[in-house]
Structures are given as structure tokens and as C-alpha cells.
Design a protein around this motif. Sequence first.
Motif, mmCIF file in Angstrom:
data_model
loop_
_atom_site.group_PDB
_atom_site.id
_atom_site.type_symbol
_atom_site.label_atom_id
_atom_site.label_comp_id
_atom_site.label_asym_id
_atom_site.label_seq_id
_atom_site.Cartn_x
_atom_site.Cartn_y
_atom_site.Cartn_z
ATOM 1 N N VAL A 158 0.693 -1.133 -0.062
ATOM 2 C CA VAL A 158 -0.072 0.215 -0.308
ATOM 3 C C VAL A 158 0.863 1.513 -0.089
ATOM 4 N N SER A 159 2.525 1.392 -0.281
ATOM 5 C CA SER A 159 2.721 2.216 -0.196
ATOM 6 C C SER A 159 3.943 2.129 -1.864
ATOM 7 N N THR A 160 4.683 2.808 -2.359
ATOM 8 C CA THR A 160 5.779 2.687 -3.212
ATOM 9 C C THR A 160 6.363 4.100 -3.053
ATOM 10 N N SER A 161 7.076 4.427 -4.055
ATOM 11 C CA SER A 161 8.953 4.897 -4.298
ATOM 12 C C SER A 161 9.115 5.253 -5.487
ATOM 13 N N VAL A 215 -0.863 6.740 2.372
ATOM 14 C CA VAL A 215 -1.066 7.617 2.199
ATOM 15 C C VAL A 215 -1.302 8.030 0.429
ATOM 16 N N HIS A 216 -1.272 6.758 0.007
ATOM 17 C CA HIS A 216 -1.258 6.544 -1.363
ATOM 18 C C HIS A 216 -2.573 5.561 -1.579
ATOM 19 N N HIS A 217 -3.704 6.658 -2.415
ATOM 20 C CA HIS A 217 -5.378 6.310 -2.215
ATOM 21 C C HIS A 217 -5.603 4.492 -3.209
ATOM 22 N N ASP A 218 -4.483 5.099 -3.845
ATOM 23 C CA ASP A 218 -4.945 3.797 -5.467
ATOM 24 C C ASP A 218 -5.084 2.326 -5.036
ATOM 25 N N LEU A 219 -3.309 2.444 -3.553
ATOM 26 C CA LEU A 219 -2.746 1.202 -3.707
ATOM 27 C C LEU A 219 -3.463 0.777 -2.664
ATOM 28 N N LEU A 221 -7.155 1.735 -1.607
ATOM 29 C CA LEU A 221 -7.772 0.677 -2.464
ATOM 30 C C LEU A 221 -7.725 -0.256 -3.611
ATOM 31 N N GLY A 222 -6.767 -0.527 -4.305
ATOM 32 C CA GLY A 222 -5.948 -1.761 -4.828
ATOM 33 C C GLY A 222 -6.821 -2.900 -3.646
ATOM 34 N N ALA A 223 -5.746 -2.376 -2.517
ATOM 35 C CA ALA A 223 -5.728 -3.695 -1.761
ATOM 36 C C ALA A 223 -7.502 -4.343 -0.857
ATOM 37 N N LEU A 224 -7.556 -3.116 -0.932
ATOM 38 C CA LEU A 224 -9.256 -3.138 0.056
ATOM 39 C C LEU A 224 -10.234 -4.250 -0.530
ATOM 40 N N GLU A 225 -9.878 -3.879 -2.481
ATOM 41 C CA GLU A 225 -10.460 -5.024 -3.030
ATOM 42 C C GLU A 225 -10.525 -6.587 -3.239
ATOM 43 N N ARG A 226 -9.206 -6.383 -2.716
ATOM 44 C CA ARG A 226 -9.154 -8.123 -2.779
ATOM 45 C C ARG A 226 -9.838 -8.766 -1.091
ATOM 46 N N VAL A 227 -9.722 -7.575 -0.436
ATOM 47 C CA VAL A 227 -10.847 -8.175 0.572
ATOM 48 C C VAL A 227 -11.809 -8.548 0.609
ATOM 49 N N ASP A 276 10.634 11.882 -2.718
ATOM 50 C CA ASP A 276 9.353 11.201 -3.407
ATOM 51 C C ASP A 276 8.214 12.125 -3.025
ATOM 52 N N GLU A 277 7.300 13.160 -3.676
ATOM 53 C CA GLU A 277 6.555 13.691 -3.607
ATOM 54 C C GLU A 277 5.184 13.900 -2.168
ATOM 55 N N GLU A 278 4.731 13.534 -1.651
ATOM 56 C CA GLU A 278 4.124 12.456 -0.263
ATOM 57 C C GLU A 278 2.558 13.063 -0.625
ATOM 58 N N PRO A 279 1.736 12.353 -1.163
ATOM 59 C CA PRO A 279 0.504 12.846 -1.040
ATOM 60 C C PRO A 279 -0.145 12.726 -0.019
ATOM 61 N N VAL A 280 -1.152 13.735 -0.046
ATOM 62 C CA VAL A 280 -2.302 13.284 1.095
ATOM 63 C C VAL A 280 -3.019 12.930 1.390
ATOM 64 N N LEU A 281 -3.675 11.793 1.890
ATOM 65 C CA LEU A 281 -4.558 10.644 1.751
ATOM 66 C C LEU A 281 -5.758 11.828 2.007
ATOM 67 N N ASP A 282 -7.298 11.745 1.065
ATOM 68 C CA ASP A 282 -8.085 11.903 1.159
ATOM 69 C C ASP A 282 -9.211 10.916 1.663
ATOM 70 N N LEU A 283 -9.491 11.018 3.270
ATOM 71 C CA LEU A 283 -10.142 9.756 4.127
ATOM 72 C C LEU A 283 -11.784 9.806 3.177
ATOM 73 N N ALA A 284 -11.946 11.381 2.964
ATOM 74 C CA ALA A 284 -13.684 11.249 2.870
ATOM 75 C C ALA A 284 -13.957 10.345 1.378
ATOM 76 N N SER A 285 -12.966 11.014 0.777
ATOM 77 C CA SER A 285 -12.669 10.100 -1.065
ATOM 78 C C SER A 285 -12.375 8.362 -0.755
ATOM 79 N N LEU A 286 -11.835 8.168 -0.069
ATOM 80 C CA LEU A 286 -11.351 6.903 0.067
ATOM 81 C C LEU A 286 -12.524 6.636 0.527
ATOM 82 N N LEU A 287 -13.510 6.592 1.281
ATOM 83 C CA LEU A 287 -14.428 5.737 1.802
ATOM 84 C C LEU A 287 -15.759 5.660 1.059
ATOM 85 N N SER A 288 -15.368 6.655 0.342
ATOM 86 C CA SER A 288 -16.493 7.032 -0.761
ATOM 87 C C SER A 288 -16.458 5.848 -2.104
#
Length: 457
Positions: A158-161, A215-219, A221-227, A276-288
Amino acid sequence: MNRAPSDVSAPPAWDYDRLVAVARRHGTPVHVLDVRRLDRAAEHLLDALGALARPVRAYYSVKTNYLPYLCRRLAGHGMGADVVSGYELEAALAAGFPPSETVFNGPVKTEDELAAALRHGVRVNIDAEHEIDMLERLAAQAGRTVEVGLRISPGTPVSTSSDPSYRAQAERAARRNRFGWPAGSPQLARLVERIAECPHLSLTAVHAHLSSQIVHHDLMLGALERVLDEAQDLHRRFGLREVNIGGGFGVPGIRRPRSGPLSALWSLQGGDPVPDEEPVLDLASLLSDVDKQMQDRGLDGVALACEPGRWLVSDAMAMVTRVMSRKELPEANWLILDGGNNMAPWAGTGEVHRLVPLGRAFSPVSRNWSVAGPLCYENDIHAAAVDLPDDIGVGDLLCLHDTGAYSLGRSNNFIRTRGPVVAVDGDREEVVWRAETTADVFHLADPGRQVSTGAPS
């Protein structure tokens, strides 16, 4: 839970004059808990969950900060609790978290702890296979059927570089994750069947806790899709009531290094890797987005739960510490503080926290400083290189930001005793965790020692 959205802008700046006043009254080092910052974070979380058209639950991760004052405050917002030990369970219930809104996680649960959870009506999320036998026996002895959850690991990072060696390490760590059972694995299928064979256990929840400071939204979300794929199958068979996506949501106030052996080798050869630039996780967007994924899998009516800790409390506390020594050496300029890793124990994760000088007007000219704590220990380092005023010196105050998460619970009395925690709420101020004394450090010593009351024979 339907709530009108509140202001989701960045929190207001700290009142540094107030921090200076607290340090003068209570000494340094001192943690300061800003109650209104804590309340604001709780309201934002509950607003983000309440905007979803499904049942939702928020469990505060007690291990993040077990300060009773803080726990009582979050319980007062109507939150539940996530605990990972028996004494955390006791602390959560004492703070007012409802047993029905408390979940017991963690890789080790003793039989006594499981018995206490069942006695109070706290749901257990199974992580170890032998827990199934213990829970079945305890539930049978109680003559009732109990709901349980099952922890699932997606096996994807769920993190990258930009550093491929870091990415390789992250991928291997995700595959080797010891928390939960791998999605799609025969081991997971075996545990599901074992639970299904237990007449006193009812599988009603799945749980996943993917990492920390994500902090990586897409990663994520992708991991949670398997769950969620596993949850879809389990829901068809058992009728799930909850999908718990855990916590670990990243906060903007800290930074963790995301570099591997390749970056270290490059640095040894004189290179200067650009972080690397550190993203800011938008929790409301992730939950949606998780909500949409649940809808796509027919999980309508199943509650979406999460277990934030750092996201709620990190920014709500700051530590005020004092410069005790200034050393200008040929290879480094050092500021040595009275607050170290015994109160802010992040050396193991390499977190970078913001440092701000307080209490007077400083020179506009800055210098690169290395900042350390007072411990006679080589890793007691707050910052290897940070720009601070050139004229900062002995007696000056510094604010170390974002000390609300994993400070109090992981603190220790190695070499130096721990300072207090002071809660501020508007004009009100209260010591909610007193400073440690030498007597506190040694009060467990020699419990069986006989004290002589007379002259030797």
C-alpha cells in the motif's frame, strides 16, 4: 448515521504563545493535548462516514494513544474502540466505549482475554487458528452463539517509491504479512471451514489492517478490493454484517522515508536522491470509493467500519522541549534537547516531524542543524538535518509537532523520566498525565524483599 458535512479545511495553526505559557508553568519536556483539535478530527471522521448511504462504524484504535482523558473524549463523540490486549479492553470500557461497539483485534489473545471479551459482549476478530477452538469452547460453556470476524490480508503493498529496491521490499513484506490470512489462499479457506463447523460461532465480519501512515489512495483501494472480493463470497454464505477496513490512514504532519538499499548505495557514491512527493490521503474520498466497491459486490446493508488512530490524534498533541546544549562541530551542528525518544519514540520508523522554535524573535538567517534528544544513545535523533534559526541556543524552546500518535503508549524511562501531558481546551488547562518520578520508575522493584524491623541477631 447522517450528518451535515463540516468544514474540512486544514486545522488552524497552533497557538504558540499558549505552548510557551504551558512550558513555563509545567516545565519541559511536556506534551500538550489541544482538545478542540481532537474534537475537530473526530467530527470530520464521523461526517465522512455519515455521508455514506449504508450503516457505518468508527472504532478508535486505543493502542495509538491510551490516555484516559483522550479516550473518554472520543467515546463522548459516540465512537467505538479497537483494542488489541486485555488491559486495553479494560481501559476502553473504563473510558466509556460501549462493549457492543468494541472489537478485539491483534495476533495474540490469551484465553483469559477471550473470556473477558465474550463476557462483555465484545466481538473478536480471529487472527490465530487456535482462537477458534478457544472461542467455541468458551461460547459453548456460556450456552450461547457469539459473532466473530476474520482478519484477511490482501498480500499487496500500500506504499510505493521511485526507488525500485523500496518497491521490492514493500511487495515482499506484503506477501509475508503475519497479520491475518492471505486472500485467496487455502489457509484462509481452511479457517473459514473451521469456523463454519463451530455451532457456537457465527462469522459476521471481515477485518483488514493494511499498514501504517498510508498515503497512496489507489494502492490502498486496490488492496482492499481483494479483501472485498473475499467479503462478497463470505456474505453470500454467511450473511456478513460488517466489513472493517482497519486504519493506518496517513496524516500530512509527518513523513516516513520511502527509500531502499539502492538509494542508500547511491548516497554512498555521492548521489543525492530526490525524495518522492508525499501525497495527502483524502479519507472522505477513500471511504466513498470503498463504499462504491461494496455496492458493486452486492454488499448493500453491510456496515463499513474503520479503526483510525493516528488520523484522529496525531495533530492533536505537540511536545514542547528545550535546547540544553548547542555544539558546532566540523562535520555537524547539533542542538540537544531535553525531550528525546523516551517521550517521542519514532527512531525505529524514521518519521520526520516538524520542529518550530518558540518564545522569542529569532534571526531570519537559518542554519542546517542536527537535532537530538538527551539520551546517551546514538539513535536518539529527532532530525538528521533541518533548517532552524542560526541564533537558536541553550534555553530556547522548540515545538515538535504531531506527537499524539504512538507517543505515550510507546514511551519509556530509559535514562530519563517522562514528562507530563497537559490538556488545553480554550482557556481551560489540566494536567491529564503527571510527570514521572524516580519512585515511579522503581516502584515494581524487589516485591518480595523482606524489610528488617529489628537489630540483627
